[in-house]
Structure formats: C-alpha cells, structure tokens
Design an enzyme around this catalytic site. Structure first.
Site, short mmCIF file in Angstrom:
data_model
loop_
_atom_site.label_atom_id
_atom_site.label_comp_id
_atom_site.label_asym_id
_atom_site.label_seq_id
_atom_site.Cartn_x
_atom_site.Cartn_y
_atom_site.Cartn_z
N CYS A 108 -2.24 7.73 4.94
CA CYS A 108 -2.32 7.32 3.53
C CYS A 108 -3.52 7.96 2.86
O CYS A 108 -3.55 8.14 1.65
CB CYS A 108 -2.46 5.81 3.41
SG CYS A 108 -1.43 4.88 4.52
N GLU B 62 0.89 -1.16 0.00
CA GLU B 62 0.00 0.00 0.00
C GLU B 62 0.92 1.20 0.00
O GLU B 62 1.74 1.34 0.91
CB GLU B 62 -0.91 -0.08 1.23
CG GLU B 62 -2.06 0.87 1.20
CD GLU B 62 -1.74 2.14 1.96
OE1 GLU B 62 -1.25 3.08 1.32
OE2 GLU B 62 -1.97 2.17 3.18
#
Lengths: 515, 515
Positions: free
Chosen positions: B303, B266
């Site tokens: 994120c 990720e």
C-alpha cells in the site's frame, strides 16, 4: 445590534441569492415575526466553503492559546448581546426567559471548557516511539504522532437548544477547538437569534485576527441548502442534532459524495427509565414527581426526555402511576418550539392514544394558546409493547409510555428489543442493586449513558459525559456530542517519522515532550 | 493440519452452501492448486453472525488478562503450524519464503503488542468527573466513562499480506483486542493459508474457553459473500484493506443499511517521495538505490509503494534518474500475487507508457515465467502531470513516475493537487530543512505519515504509527489500521452517572481509580 437578515460570509454580510425570504414565527401566537431574512443559495455555499478551506491552513496552526482566546472572545461577545439575545430567542422559540438565560450560561460555559481543553493540549493525543537504532533485524525509526483538525466542518443548528446546540453551541465549539473552520447552517426556527450569535462569532474572528473564513453563517428555509452544504467537497465532516429523518438524509448525501465524509448526527431516543421494586416500595410518589418534572421540562423538547418507563406490575408501580397521573393531569400546557413540532406532537400522541392496546393514564391541562402541548402519559402491557413497533418511535415532546411487565425477565426482554438510546435510567434502592446489575450489560450495548436515581434531562458538559449512543440515537456510536470528548470527532492523527527536531511541530519536539 | 475446504462457523466446520467450489492458483505457474474449497452462502453468513452476536456479551466482558491470553494463544497456535503455513502461503501467493517468515513474525508480534495493550488498559479511555454536591445552582453528578467494544466486526483479508493483513492480521487483532467478535471474510487468493490460520484462531477460542462465536471464517470466490456479510444487521463495523473499488462498494452497502455502520477501508495511495536539492547534490546515487529497492520490494505490492517522485529539474535529479534507471533496468521480474493483479499492472503500465507526455525511463528485466511484473519507471513534466488525472491513479505494483518540476513552487502546487495519501517522504539534507518546512503543512492535510530520509514501505507496528490518511487512502482519515491506535476503531464510550460503587464496572470503581 441591528439584525439585517443577511448571510454572514466570512467578514462580509451578503443578501442571500435565493428568491425566497423567510420569517421567524412566534409559536405562542402563531404570528409571523416582522424581521425578514434572506435565503442562502449555491453562491453563498460556494463562498463560505471556499473561505473555510482557505482559512483552515492558518487556523489549524494557531497556538493553543490563540485558539482558546478566540473561544473565550466568542463568550464575551455573546454576553455583550445582553437582553436583546434573550428577547429574540424567547420570541422565536416560546421558551421561558429563565431557561434561555440558563442556556446562555451553558453555551458560554461550554465554550470556556473547550478553551481550557485546548490549552491543556491532551486533545493532541501525542504518542512517541523512540528510535531503536540497534534493533535486530532492522532498526526502529523515531515515530511521533499528534492529532490535527480534519478540515472545514458543516454544523447544523438544532431547534430545541437555540443557543447551546445552535450557532455557537457544542458542535461549533468542539469543531473550532479542534482547529476546524465552521460553516453554520442556521435553524430556520430562530433566525434572529442565529444572526445575533453569528455576528458575535464573526466579530470574535475579527477581534482575534483570524482568517475570516473560520466562520460563516448560512440561513434559509429550504432543505436543499443543508444538502448543498454537506455535498460541498471542501466540507470534511458534519455535526447535526435533530430528527431521525433529517439526520438520515444528511448521512445519505455524505455517503454518496465522491469523497464520503463522516456525519455526526444525534437523532432519536426514547430514554427508558427502569423502576426497581425496592425503589418503588420506598418512594413511588417522589419518583413520580421527579419523573413528571423531567418529562414536562421545556415542554418535553429534550433529546433525553424520558419517553419510556419500565417496571414490574404491583402495588409499587400502581402507586407510581397514581402519583404520576395526578402530576401530569395538573401539568400546564406549554408552548412548543414551532408549529411544525407541535403538529407532529399532536399527531403522534393521538396515534398512540388510538392504539387498541393503550390505556391513557393522563393528559395535562388544556392549552391556553396556540401550539401548546398537553403532556401525555400512557400505559401498555409489555406483550403489546413488544408486538408493535409504534411504541419504539420517539415522540418529541412531553409524552411517555409506562410499559407494565409481569416480571423482571420481561423487563430485560423489553430492553433487548429496544433500538439504540442516548440514555437509560435506573431508579433503585440498595435492595435493588443486584437486580439492576443483571441489566447493566444489556443496557451498555444499547445506550451511551446509564444513570442511577437521577433523570436524563440534565446533560452535564464535562470530561466524562457521553451524549451519544447506538443507532438511531446517533449516526455513530463511537462519539459524543456533549462534553470534551466531542472534540475527537473533528481530529485525525498524523505520524512524523525520523523528523529532525527542528522540523517537528512544537508539541512533538524533544523540549515539549520533556515538560 | 488437514485442510478440508470447510467454512469455520464457531467451533464447527461446515461445507459452504453455495454450489460453486473454488481453488487457489499458483501465480508462478498459473496452475490451479489441487485443494478444493467450499463457498459460503447466506446460510453461513447467518450462522456466523448469529454466533458472533451471541458471543459478544460474554467476550466483551472478559478480563484484560483473559483477552490478552487469548491473543497470545493465537500466536502459539499460528507458530505451531510451522513450515506447513509458509509452504501454502508461498504456493498461493508467489511471495518468497523469507518474506512470509518475516510476515509471520510481524503477525504474531502484532497480536502480542495488542495483548500488551489490552493488559495496560489505557484503551478503556477512562475519564472521571467527581460529584460536586454543593455546586450552585445545581449539584454535579458523579460521571465515569469507559470504552467498550462496538459489537461484531466483519474483517476482510487482504491479498497482499496473506498473514499480517489477513485472517489473524491487524484488523482482526485490534477488533479482538477491543472485545469484538470477528467474522472473517477470507481472501480467495490464499484459501489454504486462510483456513490454516483460521483453524489456529478457532482452536485458540476453544483453548481459552471462550464462546465459540468469537471467531468464524467464511470463504468464497463471489463478491456477493462480502456484501451479504456487511449487510448483516448484527455486524457493527467493517475492516477492509484492498482496492478503491472494493472499499467503495462495501462503504455503499454499509451506508445503505437500515442501521448504517462504519467501514474502515484502507484503499489507494501513490505515496509521493520529494527529493530536495541538497540531498540530491550530496547523494543522488544512494537515494536512487534505496528508492528502487523500496519500489521493487515484494513486486511492489505494498500500500505504501513509492509510486510518485517529485523533484526540481537539474543535475541532481538527472543523476538520480540515471542511477534509478540503471537499477530498475537490472531489477528482476517478480511474480505477482494473482493473475488478476498482474493483468491490472500490465494494463495500467501500458496505459501510462502510451501517454504522449510520458518518457519511459526504464523497465526491469523481462519475465521468466507467467504473471511476473516488470518494474517501470517513467518521467513526466509537472505541467503534464497537473493536466491529466491518469497520473493520480494508484498502480498496484512496481511502477513509479518521476514528476519533474521547474521549481519548488511547482512541487508545492503538485502536492496541492494530490488526493489523500497514506504517506509522503522527504529526502533531505540539513541544507534542505527550511525548504521542507514550507511543505509540511500541506502534506499534513494530505497524508497520514510523513517520513524523513527513509522509504515508506516499512510500516512499524507501534503506538505512534499512522497507517491511514485522507480519502481515498482510507475511508476515514480519523483512524489508523496499523499500530495500537487501531483499536479505537472498534470502541465506543459509555458513561455511568451516580452509580453506586458496587454497580460500576471494575475499571471505574474507586479502588481501581486509586491504583
């Protein structure tokens, strides 16, 4: 239907931009067939991928019924090709007509199973977490998840199933079922067969009123064509069935892209068969007969061909080897799919037969024509097997090696040294169950499917099938390329948080969830 | 608990074999912390991976209750660390204690949710096709499928969630839930926090009577350590949360192995927020306040930080920008996780502010200490955004760019030019729903989660969450790293054909299927 040798780019037919044309070969004669096929180049890759990208938005949003109807329309169009399809496939592959008719049935059955799967809708993998507005310290949002297609998929036709794993085969069916347009790289060994089926799919796209880019067919004899297709930024996943070398080459290209993509490659397996003492004592002859039938079926050109037999030395194994030797000795030579495959089979069997540690048990009947494979059965002792990696390589064709082990512990040791496999098979009787139980865990870690008292060459197209396994059987042990679970390769999840009902996709609305 | 700076290899503690030791840094002072940590080398990678491979056979065959109990025992042991854990984490990361206490709650909640998921058993994905002995032309075999763990997993701790995405974070929890041993590469920015949690997991392994190889913790400041771990042939999958460069480096190593393995990385996302006219007309000030709160939360180190705002020019957007400008201007500077992250943030925001096309709307309050980030809000016109890829790069931290569009068609065009993202957010009122509907399909193809009237920085750990998305948001758009669906990354299917009931795994026996 007229076969013209064109590329099928969306609704058009285009003469390939590469200079070189190519021809099929009749492997039973070695003669070039008369039809001339054009070779696709960069221009056709560009056009096909551009159309596929354009088609994705509308195609992935077709209703389950629309998509299922389309898959079923492909079946109708393939069946409407009638004997012409079988004629061309038989000529290009050397496979018997009965096998090809069965394979056609498998191909349309596969498409229909995916149509039914699409209609059932479970492939969407819907998950719902309802809002909890009064949760402390923070409320929970309403979360709803469904899966959508990953994007345009490149599918490579396989040489050994010119229908069921080629233009409208399992990879194409599962990608289309997932809502992904397909750019098909035809296998150069059966170009006429590919064009016929490609036109059937192309017509089904038109019949169904879909965007023309849902399907294109690219053909060509160069390996650069496949590489260019996998490198195209609009391609989001790859389906491949073929050699380890070919699959690895595509994996390298996919991994080196600015945006790497998954390659689902089914590659190499020698499919161990484990013969237990009770079964050998009770029915060595019958097992040998079934084994040789599986080994020689289709000239041995199955991914699941039983290339390895493991058993403990003794009278039972001796009886099995005697019966299998007799059966292989009487097995007719059979035409292989292509001169290249036959050449590789001959080279590999000669290499194995030349090993100092080997005893050649049997070769089949001598060839009566070009490119015919003579079945081969060899014996090595387990110590020799363990000490030389040559025995672990797949021989594509009817060649198998009996590994004679001094005891069951050695059988387990041989298993622990195997690479990943598509299948493993137990031949066992009730008295062998506890012995077999001890081997199951190790095999689960090595293979995708374990069979009891069958042979691996039949791969049922079903919900619970796994045609996959750890590397090098496939590039990704987490998937299957046969059966309805194959669809998940081409799906990705999307979560909708706190959407008003009217803005949700149909399958996530309150009304749909209540049904 | 004593922090010693050792590597945790199975049940042992080992001083790392690399010469160089390392230290944490207090980012609020820039000072090296006093504890000394050893650096793992090839020897510890070898030992940890060998133990993990040994542990896999027994660990993957633990019962659901055994595995769930183990996950819950990890929670108990983490909570038993008490304030000591929070103290070290706060010192090593500069994150506020309240945030870290919340993150600890999230971490144990995540482990408990996976424990419940393991007990429910749906993760096994059982599928059954019953035999049809009288089917023509061939009988159908009995086929039963379940999923098992893929093998030992390498997990990389993330810098920005020292608990929830680190040693016992989401990747570790989902891998352990799937039956996979974990070799954890600790993030060098929080070594004491990592060791404490690592010892809690190590103790849980012992408390649960599991094979010691179920968990090892490797620490070291070199990037070679992570590469060696990913290259180890016994590692079968990788979980990673971090930078695009770091994720891509691991992907390249994994793809170049003789046996390539999947990397679930990720990586990078700018998380567009789309403000619709009705919402702006009704509540521009409120949206701006919530937006700036999301932007500056945790110094912007999420994120899912909202790094991009898309809206049509007009009084509504003007009002939003005025309110957001005021809020950012008053936002306190906040200590970033590491000096390196702060350095990168400063460099990137300066680079953006220096673009000729940019208008800087606001900077936050000046720093009062070292490594504090000043929030940044900028404006660019859509034409400039579209013409320069610099605007598409993630800035890790509290920096966001408003892209002013002349009309909604241009908003759609900007979306179509974005790379893959973790999230997209709509701020809309009922009058905007039809306008928003037109954008949903394009966003579905770009992002993993679409939110309405929220902000993306809260990521619920739930069944329907997707924390993933097309490249470069992640390395594989088909997965999520948050929520229970994350377990499928570490599972593979195995099919059992015609097994006698007594030989089947428990979950596939007739008795289990009838329940």
């Amino acid at each position: 239907m007229t076969i013209t040798g064109h590329q099928l780019i969306g609704s058009r037919q285009v003469w390939g931009s590469q200079d070189n044309t190519f021809h099929g070969v009749d492997p039973s004669t070695g003669q070039k067939l008369t039809l001339t096929f054009s070779s696709a180049g960069a221009a056709e890759v560009e056009q096909a991928c551009a159309l596929a990208a354009q088609a994705f938005a509308s195609y992935r949003q077709t209703t389950p019924d629309q998509r299922a109807d389309f898959l079923e329309k492909i079946c109708v169009n393939i069946l409407a090709l009638g004997d012409e399809l079988i004629d061309h496939a038989a000529r290009e592959t050397g496979l018997p007509r009965a096998r090809l008719e069965g394979e056609r049935g498998r191909t349309v059955g596969q498409l229909r199973l995916f149509a039914a799967t699409v209609r059932k809708g479970e492939w969407q993998g819907v998950r719902v977490d309802r809002a909890i507005p009064d949760r402390q310290p923070l409320p929970r949002s309403d979360l709803r998840l469904r899966h959508i297609g990953i994007g345009p998929v490149a599918v490579f036709g396989a040489s050994n199933f010119p229908l069921a794993f080629s233009v409208a085969g399992g990879d194409t069916a599962s990608a289309l079922a997932a809502g992904c347009p397909v750019v098909l790289k035809a296998h150069p060994a059966h170009p006429a067969t590919s064009e016929l089926v490609g036109r059937a799919v192309q017509q089904a796209v038109a019949d169904s009123g879909l965007h023309e880019g849902v399907f294109s067919l690219l053909a060509g004899a160069s390996i650069e064509l496949g590489g260019a297709l996998v490198a195209d930024p609009r391609i989001k996943a790859v389906g491949f069935t073929g050699s380890r070398g070919g699959g690895m080459a595509l994996m390298r290209i996919a991994a080196a892209r600015p945006e790497p993509i998954p390659v689902f490659a089914e590659m190499s397996s020698i499919n161990p068969v484990i013969l237990f003492p009770g079964a050998l004592a009770a029915r060595a002859d019958a097992i040998a007969g079934q084994f040789v039938a599986s080994l020689t079926m289709g000239a041995g050109q199955f991914c699941t061909n039983p290339g390895l037999v493991l058993a403990v030395a003794g009278p039972g194994l001796d009886a099995f080897m005697a019966a299998a030797t007799a059966a292989v000795t009487n097995a007719p030579a059979a035409t292989m799919l292509t001169p290249a495959i036959h050449g590789m089979f001959s080279k590999q069997t000669a290499e194995l037969a030349g090993q100092p540690a080997v005893k050649q048990l049997a070769r089949g009947l001598a060839p009566t024509g070009p490119h015919q494979a003579q079945a081969a059965l060899m014996l090595v002792e387990s110590a020799d097997f363990l000490s030389d990696p040559v025995w672990h390589n797949e021989v594509f064709g009817a060649s198998s090696v009996v590994v004679r082990c001094p005891d069951l512990e050695t059988v387990a040791e041989v298993i622990s040294h195997l690479e990943g496999q598509l299948t493993a098979t137990f031949q066992l009787d009730p008295s062998d169950v506890e012995t077999a139980r001890a081997l199951v865990p190790a095999l689960e870690e090595k293979v995708g499917r374990i069979l009891v008292n069958g042979f691996p060459t039949g791969v049922e197209v079903a919900d619970a099938m796994v045609h996959g396994g750890p590397f090098p059987a496939t590039s990704d042990s987490r998937i299957t390329s046969v059966g309805t679970l194959a669809i998940v390769r081409f799906l990705r999840p999307v979560c909708y948080q706190d959407f008003p009902d009217a803005l949700l996709p149909d399958s996530l609305r309150d009304a749909a969830l209540k049904r």
